[in-house]
Design a protein around this motif. Sequence first.
Motif, mmCIF file in Angstrom:
data_model
loop_
_atom_site.group_PDB
_atom_site.id
_atom_site.type_symbol
_atom_site.label_atom_id
_atom_site.label_comp_id
_atom_site.label_asym_id
_atom_site.label_seq_id
_atom_site.Cartn_x
_atom_site.Cartn_y
_atom_site.Cartn_z
ATOM 1 N N ALA A 136 0.826 -1.207 0.000
ATOM 2 C CA ALA A 136 0.000 0.000 0.000
ATOM 3 C C ALA A 136 0.864 1.263 0.000
ATOM 4 O O ALA A 136 0.561 2.246 -0.687
ATOM 5 C CB ALA A 136 -0.927 -0.009 1.215
ATOM 6 N N ALA A 137 1.966 1.238 0.756
ATOM 7 C CA ALA A 137 2.862 2.395 0.816
ATOM 8 C C ALA A 137 3.537 2.651 -0.533
ATOM 9 O O ALA A 137 3.615 3.791 -1.003
ATOM 10 C CB ALA A 137 3.907 2.185 1.905
ATOM 11 N N LEU A 138 4.018 1.590 -1.159
ATOM 12 C CA LEU A 138 4.671 1.745 -2.464
ATOM 13 C C LEU A 138 3.686 2.239 -3.522
ATOM 14 O O LEU A 138 4.034 3.035 -4.395
ATOM 15 C CB LEU A 138 5.291 0.423 -2.893
ATOM 16 C CG LEU A 138 6.496 -0.048 -2.073
ATOM 17 C CD1 LEU A 138 6.891 -1.478 -2.445
ATOM 18 C CD2 LEU A 138 7.678 0.895 -2.266
ATOM 19 N N LYS A 139 2.452 1.772 -3.433
ATOM 20 C CA LYS A 139 1.431 2.202 -4.390
ATOM 21 C C LYS A 139 1.089 3.677 -4.200
ATOM 22 O O LYS A 139 0.932 4.427 -5.174
ATOM 23 C CB LYS A 139 0.173 1.351 -4.241
ATOM 24 C CG LYS A 139 -0.925 1.698 -5.241
ATOM 25 C CD LYS A 139 -2.130 0.785 -5.083
ATOM 26 C CE LYS A 139 -3.221 1.148 -6.087
ATOM 27 N NZ LYS A 139 -4.416 0.268 -5.938
ATOM 28 N N LYS A 140 0.992 4.109 -2.954
ATOM 29 C CA LYS A 140 0.602 5.492 -2.671
ATOM 30 C C LYS A 140 1.733 6.485 -2.898
ATOM 31 O O LYS A 140 1.516 7.562 -3.465
ATOM 32 C CB LYS A 140 0.111 5.610 -1.224
ATOM 33 C CG LYS A 140 -0.299 7.032 -0.828
ATOM 34 C CD LYS A 140 -1.023 7.082 0.494
ATOM 35 C CE LYS A 140 -1.459 8.508 0.798
ATOM 36 N NZ LYS A 140 -2.328 8.597 1.995
ATOM 37 N N TYR A 141 2.957 6.146 -2.456
ATOM 38 C CA TYR A 141 4.051 7.121 -2.474
ATOM 39 C C TYR A 141 5.029 6.943 -3.632
ATOM 40 O O TYR A 141 5.855 7.818 -3.881
ATOM 41 C CB TYR A 141 4.804 7.065 -1.143
ATOM 42 C CG TYR A 141 3.905 7.289 0.050
ATOM 43 C CD1 TYR A 141 3.232 8.491 0.228
ATOM 44 C CD2 TYR A 141 3.706 6.286 0.998
ATOM 45 C CE1 TYR A 141 2.397 8.701 1.322
ATOM 46 C CE2 TYR A 141 2.879 6.480 2.097
ATOM 47 C CZ TYR A 141 2.221 7.689 2.247
ATOM 48 O OH TYR A 141 1.389 7.883 3.324
ATOM 49 N N GLY A 142 4.954 5.826 -4.339
ATOM 50 C CA GLY A 142 5.784 5.652 -5.529
ATOM 51 C C GLY A 142 7.203 5.204 -5.245
ATOM 52 O O GLY A 142 7.506 4.650 -4.187
ATOM 53 N N GLN A 143 8.083 5.483 -6.197
ATOM 54 C CA GLN A 143 9.472 5.029 -6.141
ATOM 55 C C GLN A 143 10.181 5.528 -4.881
ATOM 56 O O GLN A 143 10.088 6.703 -4.529
ATOM 57 C CB GLN A 143 10.230 5.520 -7.374
ATOM 58 C CG GLN A 143 11.681 5.058 -7.456
ATOM 59 C CD GLN A 143 12.386 5.589 -8.691
ATOM 60 O OE1 GLN A 143 11.746 6.104 -9.603
ATOM 61 N NE2 GLN A 143 13.704 5.475 -8.728
ATOM 62 N N VAL A 144 10.895 4.613 -4.226
ATOM 63 C CA VAL A 144 11.617 4.988 -3.010
ATOM 64 C C VAL A 144 12.835 5.837 -3.357
ATOM 65 O O VAL A 144 13.303 5.859 -4.501
ATOM 66 C CB VAL A 144 12.042 3.741 -2.209
ATOM 67 C CG1 VAL A 144 10.824 2.955 -1.745
ATOM 68 C CG2 VAL A 144 12.977 2.857 -3.032
ATOM 69 N N SER A 145 13.366 6.510 -2.347
ATOM 70 C CA SER A 145 14.508 7.404 -2.573
ATOM 71 C C SER A 145 15.850 6.699 -2.535
ATOM 72 O O SER A 145 16.804 7.121 -3.177
ATOM 73 C CB SER A 145 14.498 8.532 -1.531
ATOM 74 O OG SER A 145 13.376 9.357 -1.715
#
Length: 204
Positions: A136-145
């Motif tokens: 859910a986090a990856l879907k909402k916030y997108g590519q990690v830093s």
Amino acid sequence: MKNYLYTLNRAIQIALPFVAFSAMSAQPTHPVDVRAFDIAGVKTGMSIEEARTAMEKNFGVSSNSITESKSLPSQVTTLITGTEQIMYLVYEKNGTRMQVSFEPRVPYDKNNPMAVSQITYEIPWTKDNESVMKDAALKKYGQVSSNSMYPLWCDKPLPGTGMGCAPDSVKLEMASTKLRMYDPVWTNARIKFMEDKNATKPQF
């Protein structure tokens, strides 16, 4: 000639691991504007009422379901604002917990004295919950830093290794089944205000 070729070959063999290590170390980074992110509708920098309204809407509850904690007369927040202020808003139900933390605005703003500095959101741990939370986090916030054991987003990822973020980064991080968003600008402003206020010239 044989000695020269042997020496060259040995030099290449010695150098190759270091070249490979450097290539592996130079991992790509992806800075993001974390201040544009929200957790359950709450963003850093929001006022108390904005945060409370967002929490009510996200969880579908009334203000009575959200508890608040105020600053004590001796705490820095009260000293800066001149009055006791809400420092935390908390929603908790069936193991789900969200806490919004506030810092005083510097310079002081009478009409909007407090700002969201940190947001945490947590659900009970199970293996499935952790997997669902990460997806859910990856879907909402997108590519990690940057590369990390858990998803991590920030505006100043560390270059080179691609692991972690600069200490003064605005950061969103996930660990297990917990999300934490933190903007250090509000805490740093409060610390500087008190340092300036307490600055004293020695007279001895």
